[in-house]
Design a protein around this motif. Structure first.
Motif, PDB file in Angstrom:
ATOM      1  N   MET A   1       0.813  -1.185   0.000  1.00 25.41           N
ATOM      2  CA  MET A   1       0.000   0.000   0.000  1.00 25.41           C
ATOM      3  C   MET A   1       0.869   1.267   0.000  1.00 25.41           C
ATOM      4  SD  MET A   1      -3.198   0.950   2.361  1.00 25.41           S
ATOM      5  CE  MET A   1      -4.487   0.689   1.182  1.00 25.41           C
ATOM      6  N   ILE A   2       1.990   1.210   0.686  1.00 26.31           N
ATOM      7  CA  ILE A   2       2.883   2.369   0.715  1.00 26.31           C
ATOM      8  C   ILE A   2       3.412   2.668  -0.683  1.00 26.31           C
ATOM      9  CG2 ILE A   2       5.088   3.252   1.574  1.00 26.31           C
ATOM     10  CD1 ILE A   2       4.486   1.778   4.210  1.00 26.31           C
ATOM     11  N   THR A   3       3.810   1.630  -1.385  1.00 29.42           N
ATOM     12  CA  THR A   3       4.346   1.811  -2.734  1.00 29.42           C
ATOM     13  C   THR A   3       3.321   2.466  -3.646  1.00 29.42           C
ATOM     14  OG1 THR A   3       5.779  -0.103  -2.447  1.00 29.42           O
ATOM     15  CG2 THR A   3       5.364   0.618  -4.709  1.00 29.42           C
ATOM     16  N   GLU A   4       2.080   2.034  -3.561  1.00 32.27           N
ATOM     17  CA  GLU A   4       1.028   2.616  -4.393  1.00 32.27           C
ATOM     18  C   GLU A   4       0.807   4.091  -4.048  1.00 32.27           C
ATOM     19  OE1 GLU A   4       0.767  -0.274  -2.787  1.00 32.27           O
ATOM     20  OE2 GLU A   4       0.354  -1.766  -4.328  1.00 32.27           O
ATOM     21  N   PHE A   5       0.845   4.414  -2.766  1.00 27.72           N
ATOM     22  CA  PHE A   5       0.682   5.801  -2.331  1.00 27.72           C
ATOM     23  C   PHE A   5       1.811   6.666  -2.879  1.00 27.72           C
ATOM     24  CE2 PHE A   5       1.766   9.146   0.749  1.00 27.72           C
ATOM     25  CZ  PHE A   5       0.595   9.888   0.711  1.00 27.72           C
ATOM     26  N   ILE A   6       3.037   6.181  -2.744  1.00 29.71           N
ATOM     27  CA  ILE A   6       4.195   6.946  -3.216  1.00 29.71           C
ATOM     28  C   ILE A   6       4.125   7.120  -4.736  1.00 29.71           C
ATOM     29  CG2 ILE A   6       6.719   6.914  -3.432  1.00 29.71           C
ATOM     30  CD1 ILE A   6       5.646   7.580  -0.576  1.00 29.71           C
ATOM     31  N   THR A   7       3.765   6.070  -5.447  1.00 27.67           N
ATOM     32  CA  THR A   7       3.642   6.152  -6.906  1.00 27.67           C
ATOM     33  C   THR A   7       2.595   7.182  -7.304  1.00 27.67           C
ATOM     34  OG1 THR A   7       4.349   3.858  -7.166  1.00 27.67           O
ATOM     35  CG2 THR A   7       3.136   4.842  -9.006  1.00 27.67           C
ATOM     36  N   TYR A   8       1.457   7.177  -6.619  1.00 23.00           N
ATOM     37  CA  TYR A   8       0.409   8.158  -6.896  1.00 23.00           C
ATOM     38  C   TYR A   8       0.921   9.574  -6.648  1.00 23.00           C
ATOM     39  CZ  TYR A   8      -3.798  10.942  -6.291  1.00 23.00           C
ATOM     40  OH  TYR A   8      -4.751  11.935  -6.388  1.00 23.00           O
ATOM     41  N   GLN A   9       1.572   9.778  -5.522  1.00 22.84           N
ATOM     42  CA  GLN A   9       2.081  11.110  -5.196  1.00 22.84           C
ATOM     43  C   GLN A   9       3.098  11.593  -6.229  1.00 22.84           C
ATOM     44  OE1 GLN A   9       0.877  13.076  -2.728  1.00 22.84           O
ATOM     45  NE2 GLN A   9      -0.548  11.440  -2.267  1.00 22.84           N
ATOM     46  N   GLN A  10       3.855  10.655  -6.753  1.00 17.53           N
ATOM     47  CA  GLN A  10       4.865  11.005  -7.753  1.00 17.53           C
ATOM     48  C   GLN A  10       4.234  11.286  -9.116  1.00 17.53           C
ATOM     49  OE1 GLN A  10       7.553   7.829  -8.786  1.00 17.53           O
ATOM     50  NE2 GLN A  10       9.164   9.277  -9.322  1.00 17.53           N
ATOM     51  N   THR A  11       3.388  10.380  -9.577  1.00 19.94           N
ATOM     52  CA  THR A  11       2.881  10.486 -10.942  1.00 19.94           C
ATOM     53  C   THR A  11       1.730  11.471 -11.082  1.00 19.94           C
ATOM     54  OG1 THR A  11       1.459   8.570 -10.614  1.00 19.94           O
ATOM     55  CG2 THR A  11       3.606   8.161 -11.574  1.00 19.94           C
ATOM     56  N   VAL A  12       0.839  11.507 -10.114  1.00 20.72           N
ATOM     57  CA  VAL A  12      -0.328  12.377 -10.225  1.00 20.72           C
ATOM     58  C   VAL A  12      -0.047  13.765  -9.661  1.00 20.72           C
ATOM     59  CG1 VAL A  12      -2.739  12.694  -9.518  1.00 20.72           C
ATOM     60  CG2 VAL A  12      -1.926  10.435 -10.209  1.00 20.72           C
ATOM     61  N   LYS A  13       0.600  13.811  -8.511  1.00 19.28           N
ATOM     62  CA  LYS A  13       0.844  15.098  -7.869  1.00 19.28           C
ATOM     63  C   LYS A  13       2.198  15.702  -8.215  1.00 19.28           C
ATOM     64  CE  LYS A  13      -2.427  14.960  -4.219  1.00 19.28           C
ATOM     65  NZ  LYS A  13      -2.675  15.433  -2.869  1.00 19.28           N
ATOM     66  N   GLY A  14       3.102  14.871  -8.740  1.00 23.96           N
ATOM     67  CA  GLY A  14       4.406  15.382  -9.159  1.00 23.96           C
ATOM     68  C   GLY A  14       5.286  15.847  -8.024  1.00 23.96           C
ATOM     69  N   LEU A  15       5.181  15.202  -6.868  1.00 25.64           N
ATOM     70  CA  LEU A  15       5.980  15.616  -5.715  1.00 25.64           C
ATOM     71  C   LEU A  15       7.451  15.308  -5.926  1.00 25.64           C
ATOM     72  CD1 LEU A  15       3.709  14.572  -2.715  1.00 25.64           C
ATOM     73  CD2 LEU A  15       3.878  16.779  -3.850  1.00 25.64           C
ATOM     74  N   ALA A  16       8.290  16.089  -5.264  1.00 24.61           N
ATOM     75  CA  ALA A  16       9.738  15.935  -5.385  1.00 24.61           C
ATOM     76  C   ALA A  16      10.200  14.638  -4.745  1.00 24.61           C
ATOM     77  CB  ALA A  16      10.430  17.120  -4.705  1.00 24.61           C
ATOM     78  N   ALA A  17      11.319  14.120  -5.254  1.00 22.27           N
ATOM     79  CA  ALA A  17      11.868  12.859  -4.768  1.00 22.27           C
ATOM     80  C   ALA A  17      12.156  12.908  -3.273  1.00 22.27           C
ATOM     81  CB  ALA A  17      13.136  12.514  -5.543  1.00 22.27           C
ATOM     82  N   GLU A  18      12.696  14.012  -2.798  1.00 21.31           N
ATOM     83  CA  GLU A  18      13.006  14.142  -1.368  1.00 21.31           C
ATOM     84  C   GLU A  18      11.736  14.082  -0.514  1.00 21.31           C
ATOM     85  OE1 GLU A  18      15.027  17.454   1.468  1.00 21.31           O
ATOM     86  OE2 GLU A  18      16.085  16.967  -0.392  1.00 21.31           O
ATOM     87  N   THR A  19      10.679  14.714  -0.972  1.00 20.17           N
ATOM     88  CA  THR A  19       9.401  14.670  -0.273  1.00 20.17           C
ATOM     89  C   THR A  19       8.863  13.247  -0.231  1.00 20.17           C
ATOM     90  OG1 THR A  19       8.888  16.933  -0.942  1.00 20.17           O
ATOM     91  CG2 THR A  19       7.025  15.548  -0.279  1.00 20.17           C
ATOM     92  N   LEU A  20       8.956  12.557  -1.358  1.00 21.68           N
ATOM     93  CA  LEU A  20       8.478  11.181  -1.436  1.00 21.68           C
ATOM     94  C   LEU A  20       9.255  10.269  -0.499  1.00 21.68           C
ATOM     95  CD1 LEU A  20       8.035  11.000  -5.291  1.00 21.68           C
ATOM     96  CD2 LEU A  20       6.217  11.168  -3.574  1.00 21.68           C
ATOM     97  N   LEU A  21      10.561  10.465  -0.419  1.00 24.73           N
ATOM     98  CA  LEU A  21      11.374   9.660   0.497  1.00 24.73           C
ATOM     99  C   LEU A  21      10.964   9.908   1.941  1.00 24.73           C
ATOM    100  CD1 LEU A  21      14.920   9.962  -1.115  1.00 24.73           C
ATOM    101  CD2 LEU A  21      13.463   7.933  -1.009  1.00 24.73           C
ATOM    102  N   GLY A  22      10.689  11.157   2.275  1.00 24.61           N
ATOM    103  CA  GLY A  22      10.235  11.481   3.625  1.00 24.61           C
ATOM    104  C   GLY A  22       8.900  10.831   3.941  1.00 24.61           C
ATOM    105  N   TYR A  23       7.960  10.901   3.000  1.00 23.65           N
ATOM    106  CA  TYR A  23       6.660  10.250   3.193  1.00 23.65           C
ATOM    107  C   TYR A  23       6.828   8.754   3.418  1.00 23.65           C
ATOM    108  CZ  TYR A  23       3.814  14.279   1.631  1.00 23.65           C
ATOM    109  OH  TYR A  23       3.180  15.485   1.517  1.00 23.65           O
ATOM    110  N   GLU A  24       7.656   8.139   2.570  1.00 27.82           N
ATOM    111  CA  GLU A  24       7.846   6.695   2.681  1.00 27.82           C
ATOM    112  C   GLU A  24       8.471   6.327   4.026  1.00 27.82           C
ATOM    113  OE1 GLU A  24       9.653   2.895   0.250  1.00 27.82           O
ATOM    114  OE2 GLU A  24      10.095   4.901  -0.485  1.00 27.82           O
ATOM    115  N   LYS A  25       9.464   7.073   4.438  1.00 30.04           N
ATOM    116  CA  LYS A  25      10.123   6.811   5.722  1.00 30.04           C
ATOM    117  C   LYS A  25       9.111   6.913   6.871  1.00 30.04           C
ATOM    118  CE  LYS A  25      13.683   8.596   8.779  1.00 30.04           C
ATOM    119  NZ  LYS A  25      14.635   9.675   9.010  1.00 30.04           N
ATOM    120  N   ASP A  26       8.305   7.966   6.873  1.00 32.42           N
ATOM    121  CA  ASP A  26       7.327   8.159   7.945  1.00 32.42           C
ATOM    122  C   ASP A  26       6.272   7.060   7.950  1.00 32.42           C
ATOM    123  OD1 ASP A  26       8.650  10.448   8.771  1.00 32.42           O
ATOM    124  OD2 ASP A  26       7.317  11.799   7.674  1.00 32.42           O
ATOM    125  N   LEU A  27       5.807   6.661   6.782  1.00 35.21           N
ATOM    126  CA  LEU A  27       4.811   5.594   6.701  1.00 35.21           C
ATOM    127  C   LEU A  27       5.391   4.259   7.165  1.00 35.21           C
ATOM    128  CD1 LEU A  27       3.105   6.570   3.352  1.00 35.21           C
ATOM    129  CD2 LEU A  27       2.008   6.474   5.606  1.00 35.21           C
TER     130      LEU A  27
END
Length: 70
Positions: free
Chosen positions: A1-27
């Motif tokens: 589920m985390i992977t799908e969330f991160i993929t969505y945030q990256q592809t749909v919202k276009g979030l920066a890689a550093e932000t995505l890494l932070g989200y993944e770490k926290d989750l």
């Protein structure tokens, strides 16, 4: 589920890689707390989140870090 969330945030919202890494770490940190307690994504409630934040505070985490993780 985390992977799908991160993929969505990256592809749909276009979030920066550093932000995505932070989200993944926290989750992943939250999952590390939740799994030993038998919690599943589909059953987590606001009371579980409250318990998580209380446990993080008891471990010495700052209020700012806890807010970021939530």
């Amino acid at each position: 589920m985390i992977t799908e969330f991160i993929t969505y945030q990256q592809t749909v919202k276009g979030l920066a890689a550093e932000t995505l890494l932070g989200y993944e770490k926290d989750l992943r940190h939250f999952v590390g707390w939740a799994q030993p307690q038998g919690l599943r994504w589909s059953t987590i409630t606001h009371l579980d989140i409250d318990r998580y934040t209380q446990s993080e505070g008891a471990r010495g985490m700052s209020a700012r870090t806890i807010r970021k993780r939530v």
